[in-house]
Design an enzyme around this catalytic site. Sequence first.
Site, mmCIF file in Angstrom:
data_model
loop_
_atom_site.group_PDB
_atom_site.id
_atom_site.type_symbol
_atom_site.label_atom_id
_atom_site.label_comp_id
_atom_site.label_asym_id
_atom_site.label_seq_id
_atom_site.Cartn_x
_atom_site.Cartn_y
_atom_site.Cartn_z
ATOM 1 N N ASP A 28 0.824 -1.362 0.120
ATOM 2 C CA ASP A 28 -0.061 -0.139 -0.102
ATOM 3 C C ASP A 28 0.657 1.241 0.180
ATOM 4 O O ASP A 28 1.768 1.292 0.760
ATOM 5 C CB ASP A 28 -1.013 0.061 1.152
ATOM 6 C CG ASP A 28 -1.945 1.101 1.341
ATOM 7 O OD1 ASP A 28 -1.554 2.467 0.990
ATOM 8 O OD2 ASP A 28 -3.169 0.702 1.590
ATOM 9 N N ILE A 29 0.621 2.249 -0.735
ATOM 10 C CA ILE A 29 1.474 3.415 -0.763
ATOM 11 C C ILE A 29 1.242 4.180 0.296
ATOM 12 O O ILE A 29 2.219 5.003 0.502
ATOM 13 C CB ILE A 29 1.255 4.246 -2.050
ATOM 14 C CG1 ILE A 29 -0.266 4.925 -2.073
ATOM 15 C CG2 ILE A 29 1.299 3.699 -3.462
ATOM 16 C CD1 ILE A 29 -0.668 5.764 -3.401
ATOM 17 N N ASN A 84 -12.794 -3.380 3.454
ATOM 18 C CA ASN A 84 -13.787 -2.377 3.457
ATOM 19 C C ASN A 84 -14.841 -2.394 2.279
ATOM 20 O O ASN A 84 -14.335 -2.802 0.995
ATOM 21 C CB ASN A 84 -13.426 -0.968 3.329
ATOM 22 C CG ASN A 84 -12.269 -0.632 4.354
ATOM 23 O OD1 ASN A 84 -12.500 -1.029 5.463
ATOM 24 N ND2 ASN A 84 -11.204 0.130 4.246
ATOM 25 N N HIS A 97 -10.113 -5.752 -2.190
ATOM 26 C CA HIS A 97 -9.057 -5.824 -1.665
ATOM 27 C C HIS A 97 -9.114 -6.096 -0.300
ATOM 28 O O HIS A 97 -9.629 -5.620 0.425
ATOM 29 C CB HIS A 97 -7.987 -4.605 -2.306
ATOM 30 C CG HIS A 97 -8.678 -3.448 -1.784
ATOM 31 N ND1 HIS A 97 -9.708 -2.559 -2.186
ATOM 32 C CD2 HIS A 97 -8.068 -2.584 -0.830
ATOM 33 C CE1 HIS A 97 -9.642 -1.279 -1.548
ATOM 34 N NE2 HIS A 97 -8.559 -1.239 -0.675
ATOM 35 N N PHE A 98 -7.860 -6.765 0.037
ATOM 36 C CA PHE A 98 -7.630 -7.056 1.366
ATOM 37 C C PHE A 98 -6.431 -6.131 2.142
ATOM 38 O O PHE A 98 -5.417 -6.444 1.250
ATOM 39 C CB PHE A 98 -7.431 -8.618 1.788
ATOM 40 C CG PHE A 98 -8.785 -9.589 1.609
ATOM 41 C CD1 PHE A 98 -9.457 -9.735 2.667
ATOM 42 C CD2 PHE A 98 -9.109 -9.709 0.357
ATOM 43 C CE1 PHE A 98 -10.615 -10.522 2.767
ATOM 44 C CE2 PHE A 98 -10.412 -10.578 0.202
ATOM 45 C CZ PHE A 98 -11.122 -10.924 1.311
#
Length: 129
Positions: A28-29, A84, A97-98
């Site tokens: 994740d960025i 989410n 996505h997890f």
Amino acid sequence: MCVFCEIIKGNIPSAKVYEDDKTLAILDISQTTKGHTLVLPKQHYANLLEIPAEELSELIVKVQKIAANNVEKLGAKGFNLLVNTGAVAGQSVPHLHFHIIPRYDENDSIEISFTENKFDLTEISALLK
């Protein structure tokens, strides 16, 4: 345009940590904690409610494998697994996505809290049956 579909196609660069024919895992960025990883199916599904059960079963096995690898390689003491579904739940990219968020100690940069609310559990359980 789905940003994750563009990443999957290779049109947007990413830091890949796992890839096979159906799944991509990238850092994740935002890096909430060191090693914060996103695991996504290559097939576009807007959220958890859209993916067929068989595909979800395959995906969650990979999520488990990637999470175990992150804990081992990064020396994390645990992790949070987060998905989410819907904007109200904080989903900002409409592609399932997890989040695997490694945890190192109680003072790292993520806080999850639950506030107790008083609901009629009998009424709710009746609605959910």
